[in-house]
Write an enzyme that holds these catalytic residues in place. Structure first.
Site, mmCIF file in Angstrom:
data_model
loop_
_atom_site.group_PDB
_atom_site.id
_atom_site.type_symbol
_atom_site.label_atom_id
_atom_site.label_comp_id
_atom_site.label_asym_id
_atom_site.label_seq_id
_atom_site.Cartn_x
_atom_site.Cartn_y
_atom_site.Cartn_z
ATOM 1 N N CYS A 1 0.806 -1.222 0.000
ATOM 2 C CA CYS A 1 0.000 0.000 0.000
ATOM 3 C C CYS A 1 0.839 1.272 0.000
ATOM 4 C CB CYS A 1 -1.008 -0.001 1.146
ATOM 5 S SG CYS A 1 -0.282 -0.285 2.759
ATOM 6 N N ASP B 1 -7.666 5.359 -1.395
ATOM 7 C CA ASP B 1 -7.223 4.146 -0.689
ATOM 8 C C ASP B 1 -6.483 3.203 -1.635
ATOM 9 O OD1 ASP B 1 -6.939 1.943 0.885
ATOM 10 O OD2 ASP B 1 -8.962 2.076 1.740
ATOM 11 N N HIS C 1 -5.643 0.254 -1.106
ATOM 12 C CA HIS C 1 -5.916 -1.161 -0.833
ATOM 13 C C HIS C 1 -6.973 -1.748 -1.754
ATOM 14 C CE1 HIS C 1 -4.402 0.641 2.931
ATOM 15 N NE2 HIS C 1 -3.688 -0.468 2.962
#
Lengths: 492, 644
Positions: B471, B595, B597
Site C-alpha cells: 500500500c 485508498d 488497498h
C-alpha cells in the site's frame, strides 16, 4: 512454393517450333522469367539455349547408351534394357551462361531456372539429383537481388510425346514438384518502368585498416552495399506522382520513375566511419545509372519499385564484375603471350585489385556504360560497353548469350548513359572542402577540363591525332578479339 | 484597420501578459517586443510579447536579442513593435519603443520596416498601456490608437491558421589535416553554409503530408520540386502560381482537428509535415559511373557532425503551401542550422554538443515557441537550468514551475500519446478519481485539494501481486505520478522493485530487501522522493489517530501552497490524502482519502461507490473512527519544487 506458372505464348511457341525443327536429340538452356514468393506465381518470358562449350560440344546431351553408372542405375530401377540414354548436363557451363545472361536482364526479369529438351524416356532416365545440381549451380551463378528465395523452375519439353511440363525445384532439398503450367499472353500486360539515378558515394579510406582485403574492388563493393540500404528509404515518383501506400494500379505502358532520397543520406557511408579517425584518402564513386524494370500482370506497384531499386544495385555490381572479368582476361593474356596488354597489367596488378592504402597517386576506374538493346516485343535487355567497345561488340554478345538471331539495328540500341567522364583534376582537399560542389558542379568542371585538354592537344598535334586513334582502334580490336575468347574460357 | 477613430490595435493576449506582471514588478521595467504576424494576421494585431533580456533594459544588445528571437519565434510570426515600460512621458517612451524596434528589426532581417509599427508605452501608475502607430521609421510619426483586447484569441489565431513542421537529421563529414586542425572551424563553417544552400538547390524536393491521424480522414501528400521555387522573392510579395501543386493551399493538408492553444491538444498537436528530399533522377548529368581514388596529401582527420533540425512555422490555411515552404520553412531551416553551427564550432574537435530543438506551448502563450537545448550533460545540468530560467523570464512564465522541460515539449502525431503513458500493458490508468465524488458533509467548510492531476495506483495493478504489503508503494507511485503529470520530471513511475533498489542504493536497506515483500513507511518514501526526484518532504507526526483533526489547518495550508498528494502512514495501513474540508469555526473536518488497498479493476463507479476514494470523517455518523486511536501516524507532505 511456386504453384502456378504462366509462360508467354508467342515466345514459347516459337521456341518449341525451333526445337522441333532442329534435329538435336537434347538441349539445355535458361528460363528467363520471374517468380513471386508472395503470390506463389511464376512467369516465364523466354527460353534461351545455352551456347556450345569451348570445345564445341553441346551443354546438354544424351549420354552414351552404354555409360557405366547410368546403365547400372537404370537397370536396377526399371529392369528394362538400357534403351534410353540419360541426359548429361555441363552444369558449370550452363551456370556461366546464367551469369552472363543475368547481367543482361533488366529489373523484374531473372534467370529462374533451366529447360530441358529431351524425350520423356530420357528425362525419366536422368537422376533428379543431376537436374537439381544444375539448378543449384545456376542459382549460385545468377543470384537474385535481395532475395533468399530457394526455388527454381525446371521446364521439360518432351518431343515424344509432345508436351510441356514444369517442375518446381527446392534448392535445399533438391526435390522436384510438378506445378501447374499454362501458356498465356503476358507481354501485353507487362508494364515498363525506367529511371535515371544519380549517385555519389564517398568512401573514406581509413589510415589503419584491414590491409589485405582493401582492394579497390572490395571498397567499391562495400560502398554499393551501403548504398543499397540508403536506397531502401527512397520516396518514389511515378510519372511525377508520389507513390503512396494506397496506390495500387496505374495506367498501362511505360512509366518514368524518379527517386527521392532523404537529404544528405548519401553520406551514410562516410557517417559510418568513426568520427575523428585518421583518413589517408577518399574514394568518390559517382555517376548515373539508367535503371529499368518490368512489372508482370497483377503485381503490385511496390514490386516494380523494389525491382527498380534492385536493378540499380545489380547494375553497379555487374559493371564491377565486368571490369574484373575484363582485367583478369587481360592479365591472363599478358602472362600468356608476354605482350603488354595495358598499362595496368604492366604495372603488376589490374587496377581493381590494387590495395588502396598503398596508392600514393590518384587513380581512376571508369565503369562501362549501360546500353539498352531491344529484345522482343518492345522489351529491352541491357549490355555494358567499355569505352573501347562498339555496337558490334554488343551485337555479338547478344547473339552469343541471348541467342538473338535477328540482326539488331544499331539505331534501335538506346544509349541513356554517356561515357564516364574522365579524371577530374581535383585533389582530396578540393573535394572534401568544396563538399557541396555537388554532382552538377563536378560534372561541369569535368566537362570543362576535358574540353580544355582535348582542344589543347588537337592544336598542338593535329596530325598525329588521327593516326594515334587508328593505332588505338586496331589495338583495341585485336585485344578485344583475344579478350573475348579469354572471357569464354572462364568456364572450364 | 482604418476606423473612424483612426488606427485600432488589436491585442490577443491579456494586458498583464504584455506587462509581464507575473514576476516581480521591479523587474518588469524595460522593453517588451510585440509579436504579431504581418503575413497572416491583420496589421496591428499583437499576439504576445517577449521581454527584452540582453543588455541594459533600456538599451538592449540588439544582435543577441535578434539571435534569441530568431530561434524562439516561429516563422510566420514576427516582431511588429515594442512596448516601453518605464518612467517619463508616454509619447517619449513610445518613440523610444519604436526606435528600439527599428534597430532590432535591422538586426533580425537587415531591412527596413514596410508595415505600420506599434510603439506602446505603459503607464505604470494606472497600469494601462497606450498604443501609438507609426508608418515610418524616420521621422517617427506617431499617431495614438485605440485598442481592443480580444476575448477569444484562440479562434482569432487558429481558426484560419495552421502549423508546418519540418524535421531533418543529417550528418556532415568534415576532413581536416591532422597537423593543421586550426582550419577546421573555417572548413566546417563553409560546409554548413553549403549544406544550407542545398535547401534552395534545383534538385531538392519537399514532400508535404497532412497530419497522420487515425480518424479515417484521407491524408494528402504532394511533392514540390526545388526548381519550381523562387527562393529569392521577398516574403510579402505574392506571385502568380503556375502549377496546380504549387498553388495548393495549406488547407488541403489540414485535418479537421484544429490546433488550439488549450491543454487538450497540447499533447498531440497537428502540423503539416514537410520532409526534405533530394531528387536523384533529375540531374542532366548522365555519365556512367566512375570511381576515383583521391589520396590525401597529408593524413586527414574525419570529423562527422550530426545535425537534428526541427522547425515549426505558422501560416494561414489559404496560404499556398509552396510559398509556405520557400518563405517560411526553408528560411527557418537555414536560421536553425546557422544557430547550431555557432553552438557546435567552438567544440568541434572535442565532444560535439548535442543541440536539439524542441517546441513548446506554455500556458498563457497563444502560439508555440522553439527552444534549442544542449543535451550533452542532460537537461538537469546547471547551465541548462539557467537557459530555461531566462526563457521563462522572457516569456513571462512563472519561475517556480517547469514549463519548458523536454517533458513539456509539444509532440506531434501519435508519438505523444504513446510517450505519455508509462504503463507496460498499454492500458491507461485512472486519473483524478476524486472529481465527481459526493461532498464531504462538512457544513461551512473550506475545501483544499490537490492541485493537478495524478494517477490512481492501487493493489494488484499492472499484474503486481502486492496485496497485503504494497500500500505504501502504491501511495508513493500516486505521488510520483503527480510529479510526472505536472511535468516536474520525465522519469517513469517506478515499480516496487525499482523503489526497493533505490532504497538499497542509498544504503537505507540491505541488498536482500530487493524483491522482498517488506513494508515501507513515510520515511522511506521521503528517501525515495529525494533520490528519484530531488523532492524534499515535510513530515508531521501524531501520537494517535485522534490528534489528526488538529492538523487540518496545517494540511489545508499544504494543499493551498504545495498542492501535492500527501501520504498518511499509520499502523499497518497507508493512505493517500488528496484534500481536506475544514470549518475553522466549528472545527468540523473531513479527509479526502484515496485508498491504495483497492483490489478491483479500474472501474470508476465501483471505486467511488465502494468508498475507495471519498471523504472520510475522523469519526463517522456511526461513531466509528477512521484513524485509530491507539496508533501512531506519520504524514508525509512532499514539497512542490521551486524550479524551472
Amino acid at each position: 512454393m511456386v504453384k502456378s506458372v504462366v509462360g508467354e505464348e508467342t515466345q514459347l511457341k516459337s521456341a518449341e517450333d525451333r526445337l522441333f525443327q532442329s534435329s538435336v536429340p537434347a538441349e539445355v538452356g535458361l528460363v528467363v522469367g520471374k517468380l513471386n514468393p508472395d503470390s506463389n506465381r511464376g512467369f516465364v518470358y523466354d527460353l534461351i539455349p545455352t551456347p556450345p562449350t569451348d570445345g564445341g560440344g553441346p551443354a546438354g546431351s544424351l549420354g552414351s547408351e552404354v555409360g557405366g553408372r547410368d546403365d547400372k542405375k537404370k537397370r536396377s530401377k526399371g529392369g528394362k534394357p538400357s534403351a534410353e540414354p540419360s541426359l548429361l548436363i555441363d552444369g558449370d557451363w550452363v551456370a556461366e551462361h546464367a551469369r552472363q545472361v543475368s547481367r543482361m536482364l533488366l529489373g523484374g526479369m531473372n534467370v529462374v531456372g533451366i529447360y530441358i529438351w529431351a524425350s520423356e524416356a530420357s528425362f525419366k532416365a536422368t537422376m533428379p539429383s543431376i537436374l537439381a545440381q544444375a539448378l543449384r549451380l545456376v542459382a549460385q551463378a545468377a543470384p537474385w537481388y535481395d532475395s533468399e528465395f530457394d526455388e527454381r523452375l525446371l521446364i521439360h519439353i518432351s518431343y515424344s510425346p509432345r508436351r510441356w511440363a514444369c517442375r518446381n525445384c527446392s534448392l535445399a532439398s533438391g526435390s522436384l514438384q510438378p506445378c501447374d503450367f499454362r501458356m498465356g499472353k503476358l507481354l501485353a500486360s507487362l508494364q515498363a518502368f525506367r529511371c535515371m539515378y544519380n549517385f555519389e558515394i564517398r568512401l573514406p579510406i581509413v589510415h589503419v585498416g584491414p590491409v589485405d582485403s582493401n582492394t579497390f574492388r572490395n571498397v567499391l563493393f562495400k560502398g554499393i552495399t551501403y548504398h543499397a540500404k540508403d536506397l531502401q528509404s527512397a520516396k518514389v515518383l511515378i510519372d511525377g506522382n508520389l507513390v503512396t501506400e494506397d496506390l495500387h494500379s496505374i495506367s498501362e505502358g511505360f512509366h518514368k520513375v524518379e527517386f527521392l532520397l532523404p537529404f544528405k543520406k548519401d553520406m551514410s557511408a562516410e557517417g559510418k566511419a568513426c568520427s575523428s579517425e585518421e583518413v589517408s584518402g577518399l574514394v568518390v564513386f559517382s555517376g548515373s545509372v539508367c535503371a529499368s524494370a518490368y512489372l508482370g500482370p497483377r503485381e503490385p506497384i511496390s514490386q516494380a519499385i523494389a525491382d527498380l531499386k534492385g536493378d540499380i544495385i545489380t547494375s553497379l555490381r555487374s559493371r564491377l564484375d565486368v571490369i574484373s572479368d575484363e582485367a583478369e582476361g587481360e592479365a591472363a593474356l599478358a602472362a600468356n603471350s608476354n605482350i603488354e596488354a595495358s598499362e595496368d597489367a604492366s604495372s603488376g596488378k589490374p587496377i581493381h585489385q590494387l590495395i588502396i592504402h598503398e596508392l600514393r597517386k590518384p587513380c581512376c576506374l571508369s565503369f562501362p556504360r549501360r546500353v539498352l538493346v531491344p529484345w522482343f516485343a518492345g522489351i529491352f535487355i541491357c549490355d555494358y560497353m567499355q569505352p573501347s567497345e562498339t555496337f558490334e561488340d554488343v551485337k555479338d554478345r547478344c547473339k552469343e548469350m541471348m541467342s538473338m538471331e535477328a540482326p539488331i539495328e544499331a539505331s534501335a540500341i538506346v544509349e541513356p548513359e554517356t561515357a564516364a567522364a574522365t579524371v577530374t583534376e581535383k585533389s582530396f582537399w578540393d573535394v572534401t572542402h568544396g563538399d557541396i560542389a555537388s554532382l552538377i558542379d563536378d560534372s561541369k568542371n569535368r566537362r570543362h577540363l576535358t574540353e580544355k585538354a582535348g582542344s589543347g592537344k588537337s592544336k598542338g598535334s593535329s596530325l598525329y591525332f588521327p593516326i594515334a586513334i587508328f593505332i588505338l582502334l586496331v589495338a583495341i580490336l585485336v585485344g578485344w578479339a583475344i579478350t573475348f575468347s579469354g572471357r569464354k574460357k572462364v568456364a572450364p | 484597420m482604418e476606423g473612424e477613430n483612426g488606427r485600432c490595435v488589436r491585442v490577443l493576449c491579456p494586458k498583464k501578459t504584455l506587462l509581464g506582471f507575473s514576476s516581480s514588478s521591479k523587474e518588469s521595467l524595460g522593453i517588451r517586443w510585440l509579436i504579431g504576424s504581418p503575413l497572416f494576421l491583420p496589421p496591428l494585431t499583437v499576439v504576445s510579447a517577449f521581454r527584452c533580456l540582453h543588455g541594459d533594459p533600456f538599451s538592449p544588445d540588439f544582435s543577441r536579442e535578434a539571435d534569441d528571437i530568431r530561434t524562439l519565434l516561429l516563422r510566420g510570426f514576427d516582431i511588429i513593435g515594442a512596448l516601453f515600460i518605464g518612467h517619463g512621458t508616454l509619447e517619449e517612451n513610445a518613440i523610444k519603443a519604436v526606435e528600439a524596434f527599428c534597430r532590432l528589426r535591422k538586426s533580425l532581417h537587415n531591412d527596413e520596416v514596410s508595415f505600420d509599427m506599434i510603439g506602446a508605452a505603459a503607464d505604470l501608475t494606472i497600469g494601462d498601456i497606450c498604443f501609438f502607430v507609426s508608418g515610418s521609421a524616420k521621422p517617427i510619426n506617431m499617431e495614438a490608437s485605440t485598442v481592443i483586447y480580444e476575448d477569444n484569441p484562440d479562434n482569432y489565431l487558429w481558426e484560419k491558421g495552421c502549423l508546418l513542421r519540418c524535421e531533418l537529421a543529417f550528418k556532415l563529414p568534415t576532413y581536416v589535416p591532422v597537423n593543421k586542425t586550426s582550419d577546421v572551424e573555417e572548413t566546417f563553417s563553409s560546409l554548413v553554409d553549403a549544406a544550407a544552400a542545398k535547401f534552395k538547390g534545383p534538385y531538392v524536393a519537399y514532400l508535404v503530408e497532412g497530419p497522420n491521424i487515425s480518424s479515417g480522414e484521407a491524408s494528402h501528400s504532394i511533392v514540390l520540386h526545388g526548381e519550381e521555387f523562387d527562393f529569392n522573392k521577398h516574403p510579402s510579395h505574392q506571385k502568380p502560381l503556375n502549377t496546380s501543386a504549387e498553388a495548393q493551399s495549406c488547407s488541403y493538408f489540414c485535418s479537421k482537428n484544429k490546433f488550439k492553444s488549450t491543454s487538450a491538444t497540447r499533447e498531440t498537436a497537428d502540423a503539416i509535415r514537410v520532409t526534405v528530399l533530394l531528387n536523384k533522377s533529375r540531374n542532366n548529368n548522365s555519365g556512367a559511373p566512375i570511381a576515383e581514388y583521391l589520396p590525401a596529401s597529408e593524413l586527414a582527420r574525419l570529423v562527422v557532425v550530426s545535425f537534428k533540425l526541427d522547425v515549426l512555422c505558422y501560416a494561414s490555411e489559404d496560404f499556398p503551401v509552396a510559398a509556405a515552404i520557400s518563405e517560411l520553412v526553408v528560411p527557418a531551416l537555414v536560421d536553425q542550422l546557422e544557430t547550431m553551427k555557432k553552438a557546435i564550432i567552438p567544440e568541434l574537435l572535442s565532444q560535439h554538443p548535442q543541440v536539439c530543438p524542441y517546441h513548446f506551448l506554455p500556458p498563457g502563450i497563444l502560439h508555440p515557441i522553439t527552444a534549442i537545448y544542449e543535451l550533452r550533460y542532460g537537461e538537469t545540468e546547471v547551465k541548462q537550468g539557467e537557459i530555461r530560467k531566462s526563457l521563462h523570464s522572457r516569456l513571462g512564465l512563472p519561475m517556480d514551475r517547469p514549463l519548458l522541460r523536454i517533458a513539456n515539449a509539444l509532440s506531434f502525431g501519435s508519438k505523444g500519446i504513446m510517450g505519455s503513458n508509462s504503463i507496460p500493458n498499454g492500458c491507461p490508468l485512472l486519473k483524478d478519481v476524486h472529481t465527481g465524488i459526493p461532498n464531504s458533509g462538512v457544513s461551512g467548510g473550506i475545501t483544499s485539494l490537490v492541485d493537478g492531476s495524478y494517477e490512481y495506483y492501487h493493489y494488484l495493478l499492472n499484474g503486481m501481486d502486492d496485496n497485503g504489503w504494497g500500500c505504501a508503494y502504491r501511495s508513493l507511485q500516486t505521488i510520483i505520478s503527480w510529479y510526472r503529470l505536472q511535468q516536474y520530471t520525465s522519469i517513469e513511475v517506478p515499480s516496487h522493485r525499482e523503489i526497493q533498489l533505490s532504497l538499497v542504493e542509498i544504503g537505507d536497506k540491505e541488498p536482500s530487501f530487493v524483491g522482498s515483500r517488506e513494508w515501507i513507511g513515510a520515511i522511506e518514501l521521503s528517501f525515495v522522493l529525494d533520490k528519484l526526484l530531488g523532492v524534499s518532504c515535510k513530515i508531521i507526526n501524531v501520537r494517535s489517530g485522534e490528534e489528526l483533526p488538529e492538523k487540518c489547518r496545517e494540511l489545508a495550508m499544504h494543499f493551498e501552497t504545495q498542492g501535492t498528494p500527501v501520504m498518511i502512514g499509520g499502523g499497518v495501513l497507508a493512505y493517500t490524502l488528496l484534500g481536506v474540508d475544514y470549518n475553522e469555526v466549528s472545527g468540523d473536518c473531513a479527509f479526502l482519502i484515496l485508498d491504495p488497498h483497492y483490489t478491483g479493476n479500474d472501474d470508476l463507479k465501483k471505486i467511488v461507490n465502494g468508498g475507495w476514494c471519498g471523504w472520510k470523517k475522523a469519526v463517522d455518523s456511526k461513531g466509528r473512527s477512521f484513524f485509530l486511536k491507539d496508533k501512531f501516524y506519520n504524514l508525509l507532505l512532499p514539497q512542490r519544487p521551486n524550479m524551472v
